[in-house]
Design a protein around this motif. Structure first.
Motif, PDB file in Angstrom:
ATOM      1  N   MET A 344     -11.877  27.982  34.882  1.00 29.25           N
ATOM      2  CA  MET A 344     -10.812  28.938  35.198  1.00 29.25           C
ATOM      3  C   MET A 344     -10.509  28.946  36.703  1.00 29.25           C
ATOM      4  O   MET A 344      -9.368  29.155  37.111  1.00 29.25           O
ATOM      5  N   THR A 345     -11.536  28.702  37.504  1.00 26.31           N
ATOM      6  CA  THR A 345     -11.306  28.642  38.954  1.00 26.31           C
ATOM      7  C   THR A 345     -10.486  27.411  39.311  1.00 26.31           C
ATOM      8  O   THR A 345      -9.537  27.479  40.089  1.00 26.31           O
ATOM      9  N   GLN A 349      -6.946  27.475  41.165  1.00 29.83           N
ATOM     10  CA  GLN A 349      -6.773  26.852  42.476  1.00 29.83           C
ATOM     11  C   GLN A 349      -5.816  25.666  42.431  1.00 29.83           C
ATOM     12  O   GLN A 349      -5.008  25.487  43.330  1.00 29.83           O
ATOM     13  N   GLU A 350      -5.919  24.848  41.391  1.00 29.00           N
ATOM     14  CA  GLU A 350      -5.229  23.565  41.424  1.00 29.00           C
ATOM     15  C   GLU A 350      -4.087  23.438  40.428  1.00 29.00           C
ATOM     16  O   GLU A 350      -3.225  22.601  40.584  1.00 29.00           O
ATOM     17  N   GLY A 351      -4.128  24.231  39.368  1.00 29.11           N
ATOM     18  CA  GLY A 351      -3.018  24.194  38.424  1.00 29.11           C
ATOM     19  C   GLY A 351      -3.183  23.190  37.303  1.00 29.11           C
ATOM     20  O   GLY A 351      -2.255  22.959  36.525  1.00 29.11           O
ATOM     21  N   TRP A 374      -4.788  34.666  21.243  1.00 27.15           N
ATOM     22  CA  TRP A 374      -4.350  33.462  21.953  1.00 27.15           C
ATOM     23  C   TRP A 374      -3.124  33.730  22.805  1.00 27.15           C
ATOM     24  O   TRP A 374      -2.886  33.045  23.790  1.00 27.15           O
ATOM     25  N   GLU A 375      -2.356  34.753  22.440  1.00 26.63           N
ATOM     26  CA  GLU A 375      -1.152  35.035  23.235  1.00 26.63           C
ATOM     27  C   GLU A 375      -1.513  35.416  24.672  1.00 26.63           C
ATOM     28  O   GLU A 375      -0.830  35.032  25.617  1.00 26.63           O
ATOM     29  N   SER A 376      -2.597  36.180  24.825  1.00 26.11           N
ATOM     30  CA  SER A 376      -3.024  36.563  26.176  1.00 26.11           C
ATOM     31  C   SER A 376      -3.428  35.339  26.967  1.00 26.11           C
ATOM     32  O   SER A 376      -3.102  35.219  28.151  1.00 26.11           O
ATOM     33  N   GLY A 377      -4.151  34.438  26.324  1.00 22.92           N
ATOM     34  CA  GLY A 377      -4.567  33.223  27.005  1.00 22.92           C
ATOM     35  C   GLY A 377      -3.376  32.361  27.368  1.00 22.92           C
ATOM     36  O   GLY A 377      -3.296  31.811  28.466  1.00 22.92           O
ATOM     37  N   MET A 378      -2.437  32.280  26.447  1.00 21.89           N
ATOM     38  CA  MET A 378      -1.244  31.482  26.676  1.00 21.89           C
ATOM     39  C   MET A 378      -0.494  31.976  27.922  1.00 21.89           C
ATOM     40  O   MET A 378      -0.013  31.184  28.724  1.00 21.89           O
ATOM     41  N   LYS A 379      -0.444  33.305  28.085  1.00 24.07           N
ATOM     42  CA  LYS A 379       0.275  33.852  29.240  1.00 24.07           C
ATOM     43  C   LYS A 379      -0.425  33.490  30.548  1.00 24.07           C
ATOM     44  O   LYS A 379       0.239  33.227  31.555  1.00 24.07           O
ATOM     45  N   VAL A 380      -1.739  33.494  30.514  1.00 19.90           N
ATOM     46  CA  VAL A 380      -2.469  33.105  31.729  1.00 19.90           C
ATOM     47  C   VAL A 380      -2.204  31.636  32.056  1.00 19.90           C
ATOM     48  O   VAL A 380      -1.956  31.276  33.211  1.00 19.90           O
ATOM     49  N   PHE A 381      -2.205  30.806  31.047  1.00 18.68           N
ATOM     50  CA  PHE A 381      -1.907  29.380  31.273  1.00 18.68           C
ATOM     51  C   PHE A 381      -0.468  29.205  31.775  1.00 18.68           C
ATOM     52  O   PHE A 381      -0.203  28.377  32.624  1.00 18.68           O
ATOM     53  N   GLU A 382       0.419  29.987  31.216  1.00 15.75           N
ATOM     54  CA  GLU A 382       1.826  29.902  31.608  1.00 15.75           C
ATOM     55  C   GLU A 382       1.972  30.169  33.096  1.00 15.75           C
ATOM     56  O   GLU A 382       2.776  29.563  33.788  1.00 15.75           O
ATOM     57  N   LEU A 384      -0.474  29.753  35.394  1.00 16.39           N
ATOM     58  CA  LEU A 384      -1.287  28.919  36.272  1.00 16.39           C
ATOM     59  C   LEU A 384      -1.158  27.415  36.037  1.00 16.39           C
ATOM     60  O   LEU A 384      -1.368  26.622  36.956  1.00 16.39           O
ATOM     61  N   LEU A 385      -0.850  27.033  34.831  1.00 13.35           N
ATOM     62  CA  LEU A 385      -0.949  25.625  34.484  1.00 13.35           C
ATOM     63  C   LEU A 385       0.347  24.895  34.833  1.00 13.35           C
ATOM     64  O   LEU A 385       1.415  25.259  34.348  1.00 13.35           O
ATOM     65  N   LEU A 386       0.243  23.862  35.647  1.00 10.02           N
ATOM     66  CA  LEU A 386       1.446  23.157  36.091  1.00 10.02           C
ATOM     67  C   LEU A 386       2.189  22.523  34.923  1.00 10.02           C
ATOM     68  O   LEU A 386       3.408  22.456  34.920  1.00 10.02           O
ATOM     69  N   ASP A 387       1.448  22.031  33.949  1.00  8.16           N
ATOM     70  CA  ASP A 387       2.134  21.309  32.876  1.00  8.16           C
ATOM     71  C   ASP A 387       2.425  22.193  31.671  1.00  8.16           C
ATOM     72  O   ASP A 387       2.677  21.701  30.577  1.00  8.16           O
ATOM     73  N   ALA A 388       2.381  23.510  31.841  1.00  4.40           N
ATOM     74  CA  ALA A 388       2.598  24.406  30.703  1.00  4.40           C
ATOM     75  C   ALA A 388       4.070  24.438  30.300  1.00  4.40           C
ATOM     76  O   ALA A 388       4.888  25.083  30.942  1.00  4.40           O
ATOM     77  N   ASP A 389       4.375  23.725  29.259  1.00  4.81           N
ATOM     78  CA  ASP A 389       5.672  23.827  28.609  1.00  4.81           C
ATOM     79  C   ASP A 389       5.576  24.969  27.618  1.00  4.81           C
ATOM     80  O   ASP A 389       4.534  25.149  26.995  1.00  4.81           O
ATOM     81  N   TRP A 390       6.656  25.650  27.414  1.00  6.60           N
ATOM     82  CA  TRP A 390       6.641  26.762  26.452  1.00  6.60           C
ATOM     83  C   TRP A 390       6.107  26.297  25.094  1.00  6.60           C
ATOM     84  O   TRP A 390       5.170  26.877  24.547  1.00  6.60           O
TER      85      TRP A 390
END
Lengths: 638, 454
Positions: A344-345, A349-351, A374-382, A384-390
């Motif tokens: 998670m760090t 930090q890096e995305g 999973w919706e809560s997790g998805m929002k966190v990824f949305e 932070l994650l550079l490659d998060a497509d909807w």
């Protein structure tokens, strides 16, 4: 009449393989490339600083490339619906071009813009280039519903012709013909917003690990292909310590923002394979990552509720817990499990994190340990994650939480063992959770088990300097496997048990029990199992009123019942499996609304899915032979 | 859609025959009168038997909505869906609603909106049931979310079921085990109300609850002749002596689920006594509460007695142990049929499984160390001739060994769930051709399970 084009960049932030941009320059007299964003909205959106920075860099790179053609990128502040009428008038626009957006939200937005353009007499040209295939075509091939298993998806795709070949990069020549004067105050009016303008504080912001932009993407593509040649294992690479770190050959964020065309990657891989393997046809696994992306896009394109559980017909309704405190610990890397916290760090930090690391943290948050949606997790990824497509983000989360796509759930990633298998020395943890850096290898994945002396020697006492584990994994996963079973037993009760899909169900077989008790109308803690013989015995004894041992106690099956029972409301799996009679219909029509409705739809789809797969199985063998042949042919045709 | 239409039809029929002054909904106004009359006649003439038949298909809430004038006036008006508000119902329907046959099964869903996504059984409906139908209840379950309040509410309802005799009772926590948070005395007194009043309780599922030895004594005192199923995994307040008392007295017990610390030689001997019926299922959860925990052993002779007495019984074991806690297990032959290893298990232990589990039917290994499980799997294929299902998670097996394993088992492997990452390509088979080989031996098309690489 002069053709004044505006090309609207959204994704597809590139000049190579950009069909809509090609349409924009085609016989145009002027061309302006715009990117629209609303800084106020941007600040409020659920998008983290790394993603904005990546976008900014991608836009800068585009601007630089356009400068070489004596053009510029126009970044317009505002909302598309407000911005376009102004631009249409100001620039006397006659043609608007953009890339097709297959996601439901995008389709709706674009529909409104196309309508608006029509009113202004502006021609709109939309081209598909974010996905390899035309998604509607895949859906059509699958009897007008998106394939819900990856296998099925692969089969459909293998029947399609190869993806369209990528187009060359826009040339100087093309651009000269529609050269547009850039005003003196361009920088003032249309500059790329800084992170500060978007409301982020940038002091002490570490340098980006992933640099956005098409130039970087093409650079990486070359390295990516070189590496494939180097490791000489084109299709599968096994995870090791190195895979966990951001790699200079990673491409996923670039595909997400369209800095790299997925078709360029596809054809490069294909050609490389054929060169190295003496013209043999590449297996689908070569394109694994690209196809997964395509799979989720297809599943999402007509499902506006794809990113939530409620009202989402393909999502199993699971009684997740709501626990904001636990969610925060997870999101901020304070779970007390070094492996989870390190991942998670790194994400924050890096995305970017490796896909197996995604599995680890997603499983931990949802079905494995914390039992949070999973919706809560998805929002966190949305965020932070550079490659998060909807589509891909929501789809992956549903997959990993076993909420859709018929996933096995018998296996939960262990937050201690999984990391240790991947990186036995724990260097990854030492890097991202430096407080633990002096722990011996033996305890670095489970510092709470280290003797106090070891903890003190490592200058990190668990419970003081580093949190205690927030959950007992053994106990948590035991509970959650049971919870998962409850959920799925309820489903299988509805659709008839499909033995091949849920291994853990069959493990539960003998203890049975929960099968019917979880099922809405007949609650019978003791009845039924998968194996008809035993279930019959148990059911008949437990519900002694029952005349028929296979039937659960229903009002009707009692001998005292006024209607003397012919067809009971059959909750027992055995009778449900393939019944399609009128009673079946009535029962369906009478089922509860709300989440059960969703299940019901799912059931239908699932049935279909199963049948389809059966078919698949039959022609599978010829299929893949055929595929090779036709693949080659259509390749030549292009 | 179909459901809605059906309710609307009731609407049309009920409206006419019940002589309600409420207006019909718009779609019906538009219809011709003779249609309406025809329809109402057909609905009115429904014999009660048929009505009962229809009603039992309806989810309970719909039943309540469809026929309950009482519910209508007890309930907060805002709560009622407007579609249903306009339903006027004939007396027959109302009577049918209260037929005892419709109240034998009930599932109470108790959820706090703040912590659960699930809908809850309406409090007024619960009151109605306690008031009018508690004596009809026979098959009851409670589903509660992770909040203590929900579990307490379930206990409150249980305490009020004084004039009912249950045949089955299930207490199910859908998220965290919230019954454990209820004060023990509260839980016990609620549960004993059921035990004392139910004279023919046959199955009881009370996993993850604070049930204790004295309350099990009450259960035995009142229901020893009828008890057939008892599931009580993870009930920390029960002792081996407590469960032994149940096994000693309840000779009809066929299904039992409990944790390993309650399992004893005495218990197995009691279950295999002559007076006792054949046991069908025994589920054991082996969970380590703290690392390095020492587990006791069960004598081979006790297991042998079990198998002699109940030759067909299924022994299901779930292991959630650290690798170094497996010491006492699989040293002697054990009649386990279904084995689930929820955490990492060593090569050594799996090797022992092949030697000691001749009755094994299903095997799930969630994780293993870094060394491939080749010989272990092949040994299992050789020795466990009943094996028909296997699932492998984070393990490693070479493709060749896996193909060999499948070849040896052949088509008796009805379920084969292997993650793609498990299979390590070798000189003979790559990942792209393994599905051919395996499919060939299975006689059906097979693929490894895949995970998104995104």
């Amino acid at each position: 009449m002069a053709v004044n084009s505006v090309h609207w960049f959204r994704k597809c932030l590139r000049l190579h393989d950009n069909p809509a941009l090609q349409e924009a320059v085609n016989a145009a007299h002027t061309l302006r490339c715009v990117y629209i964003l609303d800084p106020w909205f941007a600040g409020a959106a659920n998008v983290g600083i790394n993603r904005w920075r990546f976008l900014g860099e991608a836009l800068e790179d585009l601007d630089n490339s356009l400068k070489k053609f004596n053009s510029r990128l126009f970044v317009i502040r505002g909302q598309p619906t407000d911005v376009f009428p102004r631009l249409f008038k100001e620039w006397k626009v006659t043609r608007l071009t953009f890339e097709y957006d297959p996601e439901p939200y995008g389709k709706e937005r674009d529909g409104a813009i196309i309508k608006m353009a029509q009113e202004f007499g502006v021609e709109t040209v939309v081209r598909n280039s974010h996905t390899l295939y035309n998604l509607d075509r895949i859906i059509e091939m699958n009897n007008n519903s998106p394939p819900l298993t990856f296998k099925r998806f692969q089969t459909i795709v293998s029947r399609l012709e190869l993806p369209r070949r990528p187009l060359p990069v826009i040339t100087q020549q093309q651009m000269e013909k529609c050269c547009t004067k850039i005003s003196e105050n361009h920088e003032q009016l249309y500059s790329i917003p800084s992170l500060e303008e978007l409301g982020f504080r940038t002091e002490r912001l570490p340098p980006a690990v992933w640099r956005g932009g098409e130039s970087e993407a093409l650079d990486r593509l070359n390295k990516h292909l070189d590496k494939k040649v180097w490791v000489a294992n084109l299709e599968h690479s096994r995870i090791n310590t190195c895979s966990l770190y951001a790699s200079p050959t990673g491409l996923s964020p670039y595909l997400r923002f369209g800095c790299l065309s997925c078709r360029v990657l596809y054809y490069n891989l294909r050609e490389l394979y054929m060169k190295l393997r003496k013209h043999s046809s590449p297996p689908p696994s070569l394109f694994g990552q690209l196809l997964w992306r395509e799979f989720f896009y297809t599943a999402a394109t007509n499902n506006p509720n794809f990113d939530r559980m409620e009202g989402n017909p393909i999502c199993v309704q699971i009684p997740w817990d709501q626990n904001p405190e636990a969610l925060a610990k997870w999101a901020e890397g304070r779970t007390g499990f070094p492996w989870i916290d390190a991942i998670m760090t790194q994400l924050r930090q890096e995305g970017w994190i490796h896909h197996l690391a995604r599995h680890a943290v997603a499983c931990f948050l949802t079905r494995g340990d914390l039992w949070i949606s999973w919706e809560s997790g998805m929002k966190v990824f949305e965020e932070l994650l550079l490659d998060a497509d909807w589509s891909v983000n929501a789809g992956s989360w549903m997959w990993l939480s076993c909420s859709a796509f018929f996933q096995q759930f018998f296996h939960c990633y262990c937050p201690v063992g999984f990391g240790r298998r991947t990186d036995p020395s724990g260097d990854y943890i030492r890097r991202y959770v430096p407080i633990l850096k002096d722990y011996p290898n033996r305890y670095i994945y489970e510092p709470w088990n280290a003797p106090e002396s070891v903890q003190k020697a490592a200058n990190c006492v668990v419970g003081v300097d580093y949190p205690k584990p927030m959950i007992n994994h053994a106990e948590g996963s035991r509970l959650n496997i049971e919870r998962m079973k409850q959920v799925y037993q309820q489903l299988s009760h509805y659709r008839g048990l499909s033995k091949s899909q849920l291994l853990s169900l069959s493990v539960e077989t003998p203890t049975g029990g929960a099968l019917t008790e979880a099922a809405g109308c007949s609650i019978l803690p003791d009845s039924s199992t998968l194996c008809p013989t035993t279930s019959a015995a148990v059911t008949s004894t437990s519900a002694s009123v029952n005349a028929d041992p296979l039937k659960p106690p229903s009002p009707c099956s009692s001998s005292s019942s006024p209607c003397g029972t012919t067809s009971p409301p059959s909750t027992s799996a055995q009778t449900l499996t393939k019944r399609k009679g009128p009673a079946h219909k009535i029962r369906r029509s009478m089922r509860q609304r709300g989440h059960q409705g969703a299940e019901e739809r799912r059931e239908d789809e699932e049935d279909k899915g199963r049948e389809e797969r059966m078919e698949d199985d039959d022609d599978e063998n010829e299929e893949s032979m055929e595929q090779d042949a036709t693949g080659e042919m259509s390749g030549h045709r292009q | 859609m179909k459901r809605v239409r059906l309710v609307n039809e009731e609407d049309g029929g009920g409206g006419n025959s019940g002589g309600s002054k409420k207006t019909l909904k718009r779609p019906f106004k538009e219809r011709r009168d003779e249609d309406l009359e025809e329809e109402s006649a057909s609905w009115e003439c429904l014999p009660q038997e048929i009505m009962l038949h229809i009603f039992q298909y309806l989810p309970l809430l719909d039943r309540a909505y469809a026929s309950q004038q009482e519910v209508t006036h007890v309930r907060d008006q805002r709560e009622i869906h407007s579609d249903y508000l306009e339903i006027a119902v004939c007396r027959g329907w109302n009577q049918a609603f209260h037929l005892p046959e419709l109240w034998r099964c009930f599932e109470f869903e108790l959820n706090q909106p703040a912590s659960s996504y699930l809908k809850a059984t309406h409090p007024d409906l619960i009151k109605q049931i306690i008031k009018r139908h508690s004596n009809h209840l026979q098959y009851v379950s409670f589903k509660v979310d992770s909040s203590r309040e929900s579990a307490e509410a379930a206990c409150d309802i249980l305490s009020q079921l004084v004039n009912c005799s249950l045949k089955t009772l299930g207490l199910i926590s859908t998220a965290r085990p919230s019954f454990m948070e209820v004060p023990k005395s509260h839980f016990i007194s609620a549960l004993t109300v059921v035990f004392v009043n139910s004279k023919s309780l046959s199955s009881l599922k009370i996993d993850d609850t604070p049930v204790d030895d004295p309350s099990l004594k009450v259960l035995v005192a009142n229901n020893s002749d009828t008890l057939k199923l008892l599931k009580m995994s993870s009930c920390p307040h029960v002792s081996p002596a407590g469960i032994l008392c149940v096994a000693d007295q309840c000779h009809g017990l066929r299904e039992l689920a409990l944790n390993y610390h309650l399992l004893s030689d005495e218990l197995l001997i009691a279950l295999s006594s002559e007076k006792h019926v054949h046991l069908e299922h025994l589920r054991i959860d082996v969970v380590s509460e703290n690392p390095g925990q020492q587990f006791h052993t069960i004598k081979k002779s006790s297991w042998d007695a079990m198998v002699r007495h109940s030759p067909k019984f299924n022994l299901v074991m779930y292991f959630f142990l650290y690798e170094d806690e497996f010491g006492p297990f699989f040293r002697d032959e054990i009649p386990v049929t279904h084995l689930y290893f929820g955490r990492s298990v060593s090569k050594d232990v799996l090797g022992r499984v092949g030697l000691t589990c001749p009755r094994l039917v299903e095997l799930v290994v969630c994780a293993n160390g870094l060394r491939p499980l080749d010989e272990e799997l092949i040994r299992i294929a050789q020795r466990c001739t009943q094996l028909s299902a296997i699932g492998l998670g984070e393990c490693e097996v070479s493709c060749s060994a896996f193909v060999e394993f499948v070849r040896m088992c052949g088509d008796r492997l009805t379920q084969l769930s292997i993650m793609e990452e498990v299979l390590v390509p070798d000189h003979r088979y790559g990942l792209d051709d393994i599905h051919w080989e395996v499919s060939k031996h299975l006689g059906r098309v097979w693929f490894p399970d895949m995970m998104p690489t995104w």
